[in-house]
Design a protein around this motif. Sequence first.
Motif, PDB file in Angstrom:
ATOM      1  N   TYR A  25       5.153   5.797   2.681  1.00 54.86           N
ATOM      2  CA  TYR A  25       5.394   4.375   2.893  1.00 54.86           C
ATOM      3  C   TYR A  25       4.923   3.554   1.695  1.00 54.86           C
ATOM      4  CZ  TYR A  25       0.408   4.154   3.977  1.00 54.86           C
ATOM      5  OH  TYR A  25      -0.961   4.224   3.918  1.00 54.86           O
ATOM      6  N   HIS A  26       5.375   2.290   1.632  1.00 55.96           N
ATOM      7  CA  HIS A  26       5.010   1.432   0.498  1.00 55.96           C
ATOM      8  C   HIS A  26       4.418   0.088   0.916  1.00 55.96           C
ATOM      9  CE1 HIS A  26       8.605  -1.021   1.276  1.00 55.96           C
ATOM     10  NE2 HIS A  26       9.311   0.116   1.361  1.00 55.96           N
ATOM     11  N   THR A  27       4.525  -0.291   2.188  1.00 53.86           N
ATOM     12  CA  THR A  27       4.010  -1.586   2.643  1.00 53.86           C
ATOM     13  C   THR A  27       3.463  -1.452   4.062  1.00 53.86           C
ATOM     14  OG1 THR A  27       5.704  -2.704   1.322  1.00 53.86           O
ATOM     15  CG2 THR A  27       4.578  -4.029   2.968  1.00 53.86           C
ATOM     16  N   VAL A  28       2.411  -2.237   4.353  1.00 55.53           N
ATOM     17  CA  VAL A  28       1.792  -2.248   5.679  1.00 55.53           C
ATOM     18  C   VAL A  28       1.979  -3.635   6.295  1.00 55.53           C
ATOM     19  CG1 VAL A  28      -0.344  -1.999   6.984  1.00 55.53           C
ATOM     20  CG2 VAL A  28       0.070  -0.543   4.980  1.00 55.53           C
ATOM     21  N   TYR A  72       0.778  -4.088  16.532  1.00 60.55           N
ATOM     22  CA  TYR A  72       0.723  -2.755  15.939  1.00 60.55           C
ATOM     23  C   TYR A  72       0.551  -2.846  14.417  1.00 60.55           C
ATOM     24  CZ  TYR A  72       2.584  -1.060  20.378  1.00 60.55           C
ATOM     25  OH  TYR A  72       2.756  -0.774  21.687  1.00 60.55           O
ATOM     26  N   VAL A  73       0.142  -1.739  13.845  1.00 58.94           N
ATOM     27  CA  VAL A  73       0.180  -1.568  12.395  1.00 58.94           C
ATOM     28  C   VAL A  73       1.462  -0.794  12.078  1.00 58.94           C
ATOM     29  CG1 VAL A  73      -0.937  -0.575  10.373  1.00 58.94           C
ATOM     30  CG2 VAL A  73      -2.339  -1.520  12.214  1.00 58.94           C
ATOM     31  N   TRP A  74       2.344  -1.414  11.282  1.00 57.90           N
ATOM     32  CA  TRP A  74       3.636  -0.820  10.934  1.00 57.90           C
ATOM     33  C   TRP A  74       3.624  -0.368   9.479  1.00 57.90           C
ATOM     34  CZ3 TRP A  74       7.466  -0.947  14.823  1.00 57.90           C
ATOM     35  CH2 TRP A  74       7.186  -1.789  15.919  1.00 57.90           C
ATOM     36  N   LEU A  75       4.156   0.793   9.206  1.00 62.00           N
ATOM     37  CA  LEU A  75       4.280   1.307   7.848  1.00 62.00           C
ATOM     38  C   LEU A  75       5.756   1.239   7.444  1.00 62.00           C
ATOM     39  CD1 LEU A  75       2.012   4.469   8.223  1.00 62.00           C
ATOM     40  CD2 LEU A  75       1.339   2.158   7.534  1.00 62.00           C
ATOM     41  N   GLN A  76       6.029   0.512   6.374  1.00 60.51           N
ATOM     42  CA  GLN A  76       7.410   0.324   5.926  1.00 60.51           C
ATOM     43  C   GLN A  76       7.760   1.361   4.869  1.00 60.51           C
ATOM     44  OE1 GLN A  76       8.205  -3.598   4.413  1.00 60.51           O
ATOM     45  NE2 GLN A  76      10.284  -3.106   3.750  1.00 60.51           N
ATOM     46  N   GLU A  94       0.871  -1.180   0.000  1.00 60.78           N
ATOM     47  CA  GLU A  94       0.000   0.000   0.000  1.00 60.78           C
ATOM     48  C   GLU A  94       0.904   1.225   0.000  1.00 60.78           C
ATOM     49  OE1 GLU A  94      -2.229   2.053   3.496  1.00 60.78           O
ATOM     50  OE2 GLU A  94      -3.603   0.569   2.656  1.00 60.78           O
ATOM     51  N   THR A  95       0.576   2.212  -0.795  1.00 61.92           N
ATOM     52  CA  THR A  95       1.345   3.457  -0.787  1.00 61.92           C
ATOM     53  C   THR A  95       0.499   4.580  -0.203  1.00 61.92           C
ATOM     54  OG1 THR A  95       0.630   3.986  -3.041  1.00 61.92           O
ATOM     55  CG2 THR A  95       2.721   2.804  -2.787  1.00 61.92           C
ATOM     56  N   GLY A  96       1.144   5.459   0.496  1.00 61.14           N
ATOM     57  CA  GLY A  96       0.446   6.596   1.094  1.00 61.14           C
ATOM     58  C   GLY A  96       1.435   7.458   1.857  1.00 61.14           C
ATOM     59  N   THR A  97       0.904   8.496   2.488  1.00 59.74           N
ATOM     60  CA  THR A  97       1.719   9.402   3.294  1.00 59.74           C
ATOM     61  C   THR A  97       1.122   9.500   4.684  1.00 59.74           C
ATOM     62  OG1 THR A  97       2.292  10.688   1.334  1.00 59.74           O
ATOM     63  CG2 THR A  97       2.729  11.697   3.466  1.00 59.74           C
ATOM     64  N   PHE A  98       1.940   9.282   5.705  1.00 57.39           N
ATOM     65  CA  PHE A  98       1.503   9.308   7.097  1.00 57.39           C
ATOM     66  C   PHE A  98       1.989  10.597   7.749  1.00 57.39           C
ATOM     67  CE2 PHE A  98       0.183   8.239  11.125  1.00 57.39           C
ATOM     68  CZ  PHE A  98       1.195   8.008  12.039  1.00 57.39           C
ATOM     69  N   TYR A  99       1.015  11.316   8.414  1.00 59.36           N
ATOM     70  CA  TYR A  99       1.331  12.568   9.111  1.00 59.36           C
ATOM     71  C   TYR A  99       1.105  12.343  10.607  1.00 59.36           C
ATOM     72  CZ  TYR A  99       0.864  14.696   4.463  1.00 59.36           C
ATOM     73  OH  TYR A  99       0.996  15.025   3.158  1.00 59.36           O
TER      74      TYR A  99
END
Length: 324
Positions: free
Chosen positions: A282-285, A291-295, A248-253
């Motif tokens: 991030y590119h992977t969940v 926890y939910v980790w964003l790689q 999954e791709t996205g931006t975490f704030y």
Amino acid sequence: MIIKQDLAPVLPGKNCFGRMNKKKSLVIHQTGNAARGANAQMHATYQINNTKYKDPREASWHYTVDDKETIQSFAHDVICYHASDGSGDGNMHGIAIEGCINADGNYVKSVDNMAKLAAKVLKDEKISIMNMKQHYDFARDKKNCPAQIRAGKDGIDWAKFVQMVQGYINEKPVVAGAKVEKPKTDKQLADEVIKGIHGTGAERKAKLGNRYDAVQKLVDDMLKPKPKPVPKPKPVAPNKEVSRSYEETGTFYPNTTIIVQDAPITSATIVARYYKGEHVKYHTVHLKNGYVWLQYKRANGQQAYIPCRTYSNGKYGPLWGTIK
């Protein structure tokens, strides 16, 4: 208190929704920025410059208040990004005030100025004080705001703040240390309606003002015949959630400080920290280790993992920021 305008550009889709604010409520915030110099002018200047940045922050508000002055950044008809509820009532119908908590300012004076401004806006826009809300009212799972007022810093909690605003509306400022009379809840008003205290029809509507719809709905619910209770089925223990990952791709704030590790487990090595106001793409969940980790890929080419919420037995905890 000095009020001046230092208006930011109105750029729908970048720093606001546009100009059709119905102005039904007043939403109270506090900046969360205790740094020295984080006063009203600094925050107003930030709003002017925000859309010039490569990754502008989707945040805007109408006024910023400190211990010396109030600065207006947007006209009341602009729909700002401030209540964390998307196209909900807070953003679409609310006028936003941010109160400064900078360490080199007088906090009590800043809150007093915010109460003066709140009274002025409520009177100017003919908004009932019943519709003066906290940011928290629109984002209970995201924002503890206004945090210092909610915590009762220096003896000023929400009930005291409401009393201060009412005092300025009545042009009878509240004396420090005066007894706080808390506003009645919808349930208390509903109980009074059922007892006949607020009359019927138009009389009741006039007395309850902007709270009429919510109180009347509660009255209707309270007077409905209660259905017979249905036996609840015996609960079944949920299966334990297995670890899994997906692209999954996205931006975490982040909205708080979060440590970053070199593997998606709490015992891994800490390699970085992210702070409120920063962001990470991030590119992977990974759902692992509670926890939910964003790689994401670090500047040095190595992979890193930032937790963004808890996860256990298929249930997600509140997100520690926003994802776009």
